[in-house]
Design a protein around this motif. Structure first.
Motif, PDB file in Angstrom:
ATOM      1  N   ALA A 203      -4.694   4.731   3.520  1.00  0.00           N
ATOM      2  CA  ALA A 203      -4.931   5.316   2.749  1.00  0.00           C
ATOM      3  C   ALA A 203      -5.047   6.186   2.005  1.00  0.00           C
ATOM      4  CB  ALA A 203      -4.332   3.337   1.660  1.00  0.00           C
ATOM      5  N   HIS A 204      -6.595   5.591   1.666  1.00  0.00           N
ATOM      6  CA  HIS A 204      -7.758   6.432   1.463  1.00  0.00           C
ATOM      7  C   HIS A 204      -7.496   7.593   2.130  1.00  0.00           C
ATOM      8  CE1 HIS A 204      -9.924   4.428  -1.627  1.00  0.00           C
ATOM      9  NE2 HIS A 204     -10.081   3.317  -0.362  1.00  0.00           N
TER      10      HIS A 204
ATOM     11  N   LEU B 164       2.384   6.856   5.380  1.00  0.00           N
ATOM     12  CA  LEU B 164       1.490   5.793   5.796  1.00  0.00           C
ATOM     13  C   LEU B 164       1.688   5.098   7.022  1.00  0.00           C
ATOM     14  CD1 LEU B 164      -1.374   4.543   4.551  1.00  0.00           C
ATOM     15  CD2 LEU B 164       0.739   2.537   4.108  1.00  0.00           C
TER      16      LEU B 164
ATOM     17  N   LEU C 227       0.574   3.997  -2.789  1.00  0.00           N
ATOM     18  CA  LEU C 227       0.323   5.483  -2.970  1.00  0.00           C
ATOM     19  C   LEU C 227       1.867   5.872  -2.899  1.00  0.00           C
ATOM     20  CD1 LEU C 227      -0.258   5.770   1.207  1.00  0.00           C
ATOM     21  CD2 LEU C 227      -1.508   7.056  -1.104  1.00  0.00           C
TER      22      LEU C 227
ATOM     23  N   GLU D 143      -4.354   9.265   2.511  1.00  0.00           N
ATOM     24  CA  GLU D 143      -3.004  10.124   2.031  1.00  0.00           C
ATOM     25  C   GLU D 143      -3.124  10.467   0.335  1.00  0.00           C
ATOM     26  OE1 GLU D 143      -0.589  11.161   2.794  1.00  0.00           O
ATOM     27  OE2 GLU D 143      -0.408  10.778   5.488  1.00  0.00           O
ATOM     28  N   ALA D 144      -4.489   9.903   0.056  1.00  0.00           N
ATOM     29  CA  ALA D 144      -5.408   9.762  -1.053  1.00  0.00           C
ATOM     30  C   ALA D 144      -5.725  10.267  -1.519  1.00  0.00           C
ATOM     31  CB  ALA D 144      -5.139   7.704  -1.733  1.00  0.00           C
TER      32      ALA D 144
ATOM     33  N   GLY E  99       3.875   7.573   1.615  1.00  0.00           N
ATOM     34  CA  GLY E  99       4.118   5.805   1.308  1.00  0.00           C
ATOM     35  C   GLY E  99       4.684   5.865   2.964  1.00  0.00           C
TER      36      GLY E  99
ATOM     37  N   VAL F 244       0.774  -1.456   0.173  1.00  0.00           N
ATOM     38  CA  VAL F 244      -0.342   0.594   0.157  1.00  0.00           C
ATOM     39  C   VAL F 244       0.952   1.377   0.042  1.00  0.00           C
ATOM     40  CG1 VAL F 244      -2.095   1.312   1.743  1.00  0.00           C
ATOM     41  CG2 VAL F 244      -1.532  -1.234   1.337  1.00  0.00           C
ATOM     42  N   ALA F 245       1.776   0.856   0.566  1.00  0.00           N
ATOM     43  CA  ALA F 245       2.576   2.699   0.729  1.00  0.00           C
ATOM     44  C   ALA F 245       3.548   2.748  -0.095  1.00  0.00           C
ATOM     45  CB  ALA F 245       3.845   1.899   2.023  1.00  0.00           C
TER      46      ALA F 245
ATOM     47  N   LEU G  57      -4.973   0.153   7.332  1.00  0.00           N
ATOM     48  CA  LEU G  57      -4.775   0.273   6.175  1.00  0.00           C
ATOM     49  C   LEU G  57      -5.636   1.032   4.949  1.00  0.00           C
ATOM     50  CD1 LEU G  57      -1.778  -2.557   5.014  1.00  0.00           C
ATOM     51  CD2 LEU G  57      -1.109   0.242   5.820  1.00  0.00           C
ATOM     52  N   TRP G  58      -6.742   0.319   5.178  1.00  0.00           N
ATOM     53  CA  TRP G  58      -6.969   1.080   3.665  1.00  0.00           C
ATOM     54  C   TRP G  58      -7.839   2.694   4.453  1.00  0.00           C
ATOM     55  CZ3 TRP G  58      -9.541  -1.859  -0.531  1.00  0.00           C
ATOM     56  CH2 TRP G  58     -10.754  -0.764  -0.993  1.00  0.00           C
TER      57      TRP G  58
ATOM     58  N   LEU H 285      -5.254  -1.259  -4.637  1.00  0.00           N
ATOM     59  CA  LEU H 285      -5.862  -1.339  -2.958  1.00  0.00           C
ATOM     60  C   LEU H 285      -6.344  -2.445  -3.197  1.00  0.00           C
ATOM     61  CD1 LEU H 285      -5.033   0.582  -0.912  1.00  0.00           C
ATOM     62  CD2 LEU H 285      -6.584   1.774  -0.986  1.00  0.00           C
TER      63      LEU H 285
END
Length: 550
Positions: free
Chosen positions: A489-490, A449, A421, A492-493, A446, A417-418, A485-486, A532
């Protein structure tokens, strides 16, 4: 501590007790109360292995012997403290037998030093030379408040700790030449390696008390210690300025290896005896890292170069939490091609003890990792690496793959995931007319995160101690981790997309290797969300089931 620097009874080891109290103890006192001491409270994390290896562990192993069977180890561990008979042997060891070898300023055999050591030039150096986090010579930390010209008055307790630190971690390259050393040239000795621990990524298992920590770091030796293996204080003759390149003669010799010839110079002040000046010269050099080294993981090479060992110590990577390196800590078998990491001897032993029923699944095992990064021919310290994590004991059992594979998958997912990103960030920069960040420049999403989920990973590792074969509970833990993580990650995105200028929607064409590629923010976002879902299938299914939009 008295003016002679008695390490047996002087209070130089700061401790935190199980009940939260704090005090300073000598070697004998801290061993007497090892079952009441939670941990040592040392100035820097890299000092823990230095104190363990240079004093506590070899004293206990030499005085009481190493456990010869798992059952003997378990019997000691279950008692939770030294028996009266063991304490008598420790008192004899640190009293009549070797008590006089543990004095900093003994006239004949000062502890971990050379009596009367004198530089060829006759000069002494500031005690800042013992402390690599203070400017001294070529070693100039960016934010040091002192320079080599400043006086640093070390208490005898501080001097003892930094003395052990220097024997384990001292920088390499040129050292002051000592009178009586036939290898001195032009007043100096060159080619010195770092201290022995400077070659390693150190891994120290820890328990609920200092007593348990000592046992967790004690290897089970069916044949006992090697007959010729002695700690540095048990030699026929005191140390001299002369040194040699040689292999370790055994574990006791390895742990107490004297990589430097040092002399602390006491100085009377209005506050008592202090160490203001030192002499530090070349010491013994390990010809190779001993394969019986306890406190490191290894990189295994199936076809090493001529003269090289197939196993070489594995170092820690700066900027990475210890849990990000769990793939090496939990590596019990080699890859198909024979190349790759293998775990430390002590972690493998702990797994075997759990498999035989001598440790419970929910035992609160801790892992302390530390190391130093050197620069400029290893003559300066650039960075210190230190971390500690909880680790489920069951993950160390080679036959139990479910828990270990689950932990490694969780770590791998964080990395995936990192990287997704970071790729999104790169694509958005290109879509807006910019270029990808150089690998060693700038802050990356990343990394943000990984920092954001760091605490949740540590909580996950602590919680997995209580799985005890419950696969449903393990599956719920994995799903919870993926949802963490989900969400991170969202977040950060969304921040990256919000900061992207409108022109990225139109995008641009970049020609690479005679091929034109369209970079557009919408395409980058679609790729990221697909990546993702592939990396976090449980979270994707859970979000779909609840009807939550991705």
């Amino acid at each position: 501590m008295g003016p002679d620097g008695d390490l047996v009874r002087g209070g130089w080891l700061p401790t935190v007790e199980v009940n939260g109290g704090r005090c300073a103890e000598g070697l004998l006192g801290v061993l007497h109360r090892a079952h009441e001491v939670r941990r040592l409270e040392l100035p820097v994390p890299v000092m823990l292995p230095a104190v363990l290896r240079q004093t506590l562990l070899p004293v206990v192993m030499d005085a009481l012997g190493a456990p010869r069977t798992p059952q003997e180890w378990a019997d000691r561990f279950e008692r939770g403290r030294f028996t009266p008979e063991e304490l008598e042997r420790l008192e004899d060891y640190l009293g009549p037998r070797f008590g006089d070898r543990f004095r900093l300023f003994d006239s004949e055999r000062p502890f971990a030093q050379v009596a009367g050591l004198t530089a060829v030039s006759g000069e002494t150096k500031s005690s800042t030379l013992l402390v690599p986090y203070i400017a001294s010579g070529n070693n100039v930390p960016l934010f040091s408040t002192l320079s080599e010209a400043d006086a640093l008055d070390l208490t005898l307790a501080q001097a003892a700790l930094w003395l052990l630190h220097a024997q384990c971690w001292d920088t390499a390259a040129i050292k002051t030449g000592a009178q009586g050393d036939p290898k001195v040239a032009k007043g100096k000795t060159t080619g010195n390696p770092t201290g022995p621990l400077g070659q390693l990524g150190v891994i120290v298992p820890t328990g609920r008390t200092l007593y348990e920590t000592l046992l967790l770091n004690a290897p089970i030796l069916p044949d006992g210690l090697h007959p010729g293996d002695r700690p540095q204080w048990d030699t026929a003759e005191p140390a001299t300025p002369q040194w040699s390149s040689r292999p370790a003669r055994g574990l006791l010799d390895l742990m107490t290896f004297q990589s430097r010839r040092i002399r602390l110079l006491p100085h009377e002040t209005e506050n008592g005896v202090r160490v203001r000046q030192v002499v530090i010269c070349a010491g013994d050099r390990l010809e190779r890292t001993a394969q019986e080294e306890l406190h490191t993981a290894w990189n295994h090479t199936a076809k090493p170069k001529a003269g090289q060992s197939p196993q070489r110590p594995r170092r820690h990577t700066s900027g990475r939490a210890a849990w990000q390196g769990l793939a090496a800590l939990l590596a019990f078998t080699l890859p198909a091609d024979g190349n790759g990491p293998t775990t430390s001897l002590l972690l493998r032993q702990i797994g075997d003890l759990r498999a035989e029923g001598y440790l419970a699944d929910d035992y609160p095992l801790g892992i302390e990792t530390c190391g130093l990064e050197y620069g400029n021919q290893s003559a300066v310290v650039e960075n210190a690496i230190a971390d500690n994590i909880p680790l489920p004991v069951a993950a160390l059992v080679t036959q139990d793959t479910d828990l270990r594979e689950a932990i490694l998958e969780c770590v791998a997912q964080a990395d995936q995931v990192a990287r997704a990103l970071d790729r999104l960030h790169t694509e958005l920069r290109r879509s807006a007319g910019g270029e990808a960040l150089p690998r060693d420049k700038g802050e990356r999403p990343g990394q943000r995160l990984l920092h954001a989920v760091d605490d949740r990973m540590r909580r996950l590792l602590a919680g997995l101690r209580h799985v005890e074969g419950d696969l449903d509970l393990l599956e719920r833990g994995r799903e919870a981790w993926e949802l963490t993580l989900w969400q991170a990650a969202h977040r950060e995105a969304d921040q990256l997309l919000a900061a992207t200028p409108p022109r990225a929607v139109i995008g641009r064409v970049i020609k690479e290797n005679n091929k034109e590629t369209m970079h557009r923010s919408g395409r980058a976002e679609a790729w990221f969300r697909t990546a993702l879902r592939e990396a976090l299938p449980r979270a994707a299914e859970a979000r779909q089931t609840t009807g939550t939009a991705a």
